[in-house]
Scaffold this active site. Structure first.
Site, PDB file in Angstrom:
ATOM      1  N   ALA A  83       1.243  -1.133   0.052  1.00 35.85           N
ATOM      2  CA  ALA A  83      -0.161   0.121  -0.251  1.00 35.85           C
ATOM      3  C   ALA A  83       1.023   0.984  -0.169  1.00 35.85           C
ATOM      4  O   ALA A  83       0.491   2.302  -0.125  1.00 35.85           O
ATOM      5  CB  ALA A  83      -1.255   0.309   1.025  1.00 35.85           C
ATOM      6  N   THR A  84       2.133   0.983   0.306  1.00 35.11           N
ATOM      7  CA  THR A  84       2.626   2.184   0.137  1.00 35.11           C
ATOM      8  C   THR A  84       3.610   3.105  -1.230  1.00 35.11           C
ATOM      9  O   THR A  84       3.247   4.169  -1.188  1.00 35.11           O
ATOM     10  CB  THR A  84       4.485   1.953   1.621  1.00 35.11           C
ATOM     11  OG1 THR A  84       4.044   1.921   2.774  1.00 35.11           O
ATOM     12  CG2 THR A  84       4.523   3.195   1.174  1.00 35.11           C
ATOM     13  N   ASN A 164      -5.806   2.699  10.417  1.00 41.78           N
ATOM     14  CA  ASN A 164      -5.359   1.874  11.147  1.00 41.78           C
ATOM     15  C   ASN A 164      -4.636   1.976  12.449  1.00 41.78           C
ATOM     16  O   ASN A 164      -4.746   0.991  13.528  1.00 41.78           O
ATOM     17  CB  ASN A 164      -3.713   2.077  10.377  1.00 41.78           C
ATOM     18  CG  ASN A 164      -4.003   3.332  10.327  1.00 41.78           C
ATOM     19  OD1 ASN A 164      -3.583   3.837   9.571  1.00 41.78           O
ATOM     20  ND2 ASN A 164      -1.641   3.219  10.801  1.00 41.78           N
ATOM     21  N   GLN A 192      -6.339  -1.206   5.548  1.00 40.19           N
ATOM     22  CA  GLN A 192      -6.897  -2.280   6.511  1.00 40.19           C
ATOM     23  C   GLN A 192      -8.603  -1.795   5.839  1.00 40.19           C
ATOM     24  O   GLN A 192      -8.744  -3.428   6.886  1.00 40.19           O
ATOM     25  CB  GLN A 192      -7.138  -0.946   7.650  1.00 40.19           C
ATOM     26  CG  GLN A 192      -5.676  -0.303   8.123  1.00 40.19           C
ATOM     27  CD  GLN A 192      -5.138  -1.326   8.728  1.00 40.19           C
ATOM     28  OE1 GLN A 192      -5.087  -2.472   9.188  1.00 40.19           O
ATOM     29  NE2 GLN A 192      -3.520  -1.474   8.920  1.00 40.19           N
ATOM     30  N   SER A 212      -2.754  -3.651   0.143  1.00 42.39           N
ATOM     31  CA  SER A 212      -1.895  -4.309   0.827  1.00 42.39           C
ATOM     32  C   SER A 212      -1.335  -5.324   1.441  1.00 42.39           C
ATOM     33  O   SER A 212      -2.909  -5.762   2.235  1.00 42.39           O
ATOM     34  CB  SER A 212      -2.050  -3.427   2.290  1.00 42.39           C
ATOM     35  OG  SER A 212      -0.286  -3.891   2.993  1.00 42.39           O
ATOM     36  N   HIS A 214      -0.425  -8.176   3.259  1.00 46.12           N
ATOM     37  CA  HIS A 214      -0.168  -8.524   4.614  1.00 46.12           C
ATOM     38  C   HIS A 214      -1.451  -8.199   5.539  1.00 46.12           C
ATOM     39  O   HIS A 214      -1.926  -8.441   6.507  1.00 46.12           O
ATOM     40  CB  HIS A 214       1.319  -8.090   5.019  1.00 46.12           C
ATOM     41  CG  HIS A 214       1.482  -6.709   5.169  1.00 46.12           C
ATOM     42  ND1 HIS A 214       1.740  -6.374   6.160  1.00 46.12           N
ATOM     43  CD2 HIS A 214       1.714  -5.754   4.443  1.00 46.12           C
ATOM     44  CE1 HIS A 214       2.709  -4.953   6.564  1.00 46.12           C
ATOM     45  NE2 HIS A 214       1.801  -5.229   5.208  1.00 46.12           N
ATOM     46  N   THR A 254      10.725  -7.452 -12.957  1.00 46.09           N
ATOM     47  CA  THR A 254      10.123  -8.480 -13.098  1.00 46.09           C
ATOM     48  C   THR A 254       9.104  -8.599 -12.472  1.00 46.09           C
ATOM     49  O   THR A 254       9.142  -9.122 -11.348  1.00 46.09           O
ATOM     50  CB  THR A 254      10.945 -10.086 -12.951  1.00 46.09           C
ATOM     51  OG1 THR A 254      12.291  -9.356 -14.076  1.00 46.09           O
ATOM     52  CG2 THR A 254      11.097 -10.882 -12.910  1.00 46.09           C
ATOM     53  N   CYS A 339       2.413  10.595  22.490  1.00 51.23           N
ATOM     54  CA  CYS A 339       2.142  11.709  21.871  1.00 51.23           C
ATOM     55  C   CYS A 339       2.363  11.914  22.981  1.00 51.23           C
ATOM     56  O   CYS A 339       1.506  12.874  24.185  1.00 51.23           O
ATOM     57  CB  CYS A 339       1.442  12.043  21.209  1.00 51.23           C
ATOM     58  SG  CYS A 339       1.654  14.147  21.055  1.00 51.23           S
TER      59      CYS A 339
END
Ligand code: PMP
Length: 407
Positions: A83-84, A164, A192, A212, A214, A254, A339
């Site tokens: 996905a990146t 996510n 997601q 994605s 995975h 490839t 944070c």
């Protein structure tokens, strides 16, 4: 060759509850991958022998399997590394068209994944103007905020399907609807939700979808970008790399046939089993919420809008680091990206929701899948309640947590 079984997925101590980060590879997918790693190792681009044509058939079968999940056609699927890369290709790949047609404005949200936010930032350094809308406190992007941000020269709207960190489902259908009479391309980062939340991605107004492998029990390093035709026209993407012309020239190199075959199989299984999987995950969530009630959790994100497999919560007075460490023998969980002024892992998602500092510092993400078993919730609660208490001698610690975790 051994194939990972469900039993091996759960080592004896901690139950893996970090499936939003990545999941196990389904044994049926593993078998598919191994076939194309082993006997069928051909190059899908080799045209002169059976090894090549069998590899090519596997790739084309996978294209059909991925396309079926989102009601696309196989010619609309571009295989990528994940996905990146798909997000980068969708956003950066439209820039040339934007510049050519004088459309220099992009709309997205403050809760997107970094693989959307950083390409957008790169584009803003190249003369594009980016409007990032703030989410509602419940973690969802109001369609009205997107509508208000639109301009005549908006090239692209990019909003994720499921966040996510919080698991909050975004109102993609409504956003697609308000773009009915606007020419902007609509991109959805579906890392997601692909194969899990099926209906919203079938909307034909969505031009680009990032996938994605995975997150749907296929291996890491494989994904896809759906490039849906609108009025017969494919989104006018420019490739990020140049080479052998594979994937319509949009993603040369490839083809990784074993990974592509695995993504295809995982997509087919997701489509066939998503309802059953969602039911199992929903049941898991009900039990989790009931069991954790005694810890008085505060939920980060509107629970009514979350997927069945992700919960983000804070426990009053407890930092996420303390909680993760305390329960580590019982369950493997992640923080909701705490944070603090000293931390470099500040959650841009939770701060965009304007949560107070203490809540962000305590944010925990628990995420599971249809293969997950319930951890020992009593041991989990005991471990959290023990935070701050003087440490017990070595032997009694092992009994207190170790035995309970294995029970
Ligand atoms: N977008 C979202 C919403 C994600 O959750 C992730 C993975 N954490 C990505 C993009 C990146 O996906 P990949 O690992 O396939 O590059």
């Amino acid at each position: 060759m051994p194939v990972l079984s469900e039993g091996m997925f759960h080592p004896p101590m901690a139950v893996y509850l970090d499936c939003a980060a990545t999941g196990p590879v389904d044994p049926r997918v593993q078998r598919e991958v191994i076939t194309y790693l082993g006997v069928e190792f051909g190059n899908a681009g080799s045209r002169h022998h059976g090894f090549g044509s069998r590899a090519r058939s596997a790739v084309e079968r996978a294209r059909v399997q991925v396309a079926a999940v989102v009601s696309a056609t196989r010619g609309e699927i571009i295989f990528t590394s994940g996905a990146t890369e798909s997000n980068n290709l969708a956003l950066l790949g439209l820039a040339e068209h934007g510049a050519r047609t004088g459309r220099f404005h992009l709309v997205s949200s403050r809760i997107e994944h970094k693989s959307v936010l950083e390409p957008l930032q790169a584009l803003s350094g190249r003369g594009f103007e980016v409007t990032l809308v703030a989410p509602e406190p419940g973690g969802w992007v109001h369609p009205r905020a997107i509508r208000d941000a639109l301009r005549d020269n908006t090239l692209l709207v990019s909003v994720m399907q499921v966040n996510n960190e919080t698991g909050v489902i975004q109102p993609i259908r409504e956003i697609a609807r308000l773009l009915e009479n606007h020419p902007a391309y609509l991109h959805v980062d579906a890392a997601q939700g692909f194969g899990k939340e099926i209906a919203s991605l079938r909307n034909r107004r969505i031009d680009l979808i990032s996938i994605s492998g995975h997150k749907i029990y296929a291996p890491k390093g494989i994904g896809a970008l759906v490039t849906r035709r609108r009025n017969g026209q494919r989104p006018p993407l420019t490739p990020l790399m140049h080479g052998g012309g594979q994937e319509l020239g949009l993603r040369p190199g490839t083809l990784p046939v074993p990974l592509i075959a695995g993504l295809g199989k995982a997509s087919e299984l997701a489509l066939a089993e998503h309802q059953e999987r969602n039911t199992v995950c929903r049941r898991f969530k009900e039990i989790l919420l009931r069991k954790l009630r005694t810890l008085k959790p505060v939920f980060n994100g509107d629970l009514d809008r979350t997927v069945p497999q992700i919960v983000n919560l804070s426990l009053p007075g407890i930092s996420s680091e303390e909680a993760i460490e305390a329960v580590s023998q019982v369950a493997a969980i992640s923080n909701g990206s705490a944070c603090t002024s000293t931390s470099d892992s500040c959650s841009h998602v939770l701060s965009a929701q304007k949560l107070d500092e203490a809540r962000m510092e305590g944010a925990l993400r628990l995420s599971w899948c249809h293969l997950s078993r319930q951890p020992d919730w009593n041991a989990f609660i005991q471990a959290v309640e023990g935070i701050g208490e003087p440490a017990l001698p070595e032997s009694s610690t092992a009994v207190g947590i170790g035995q309970a975790g294995a029970a």
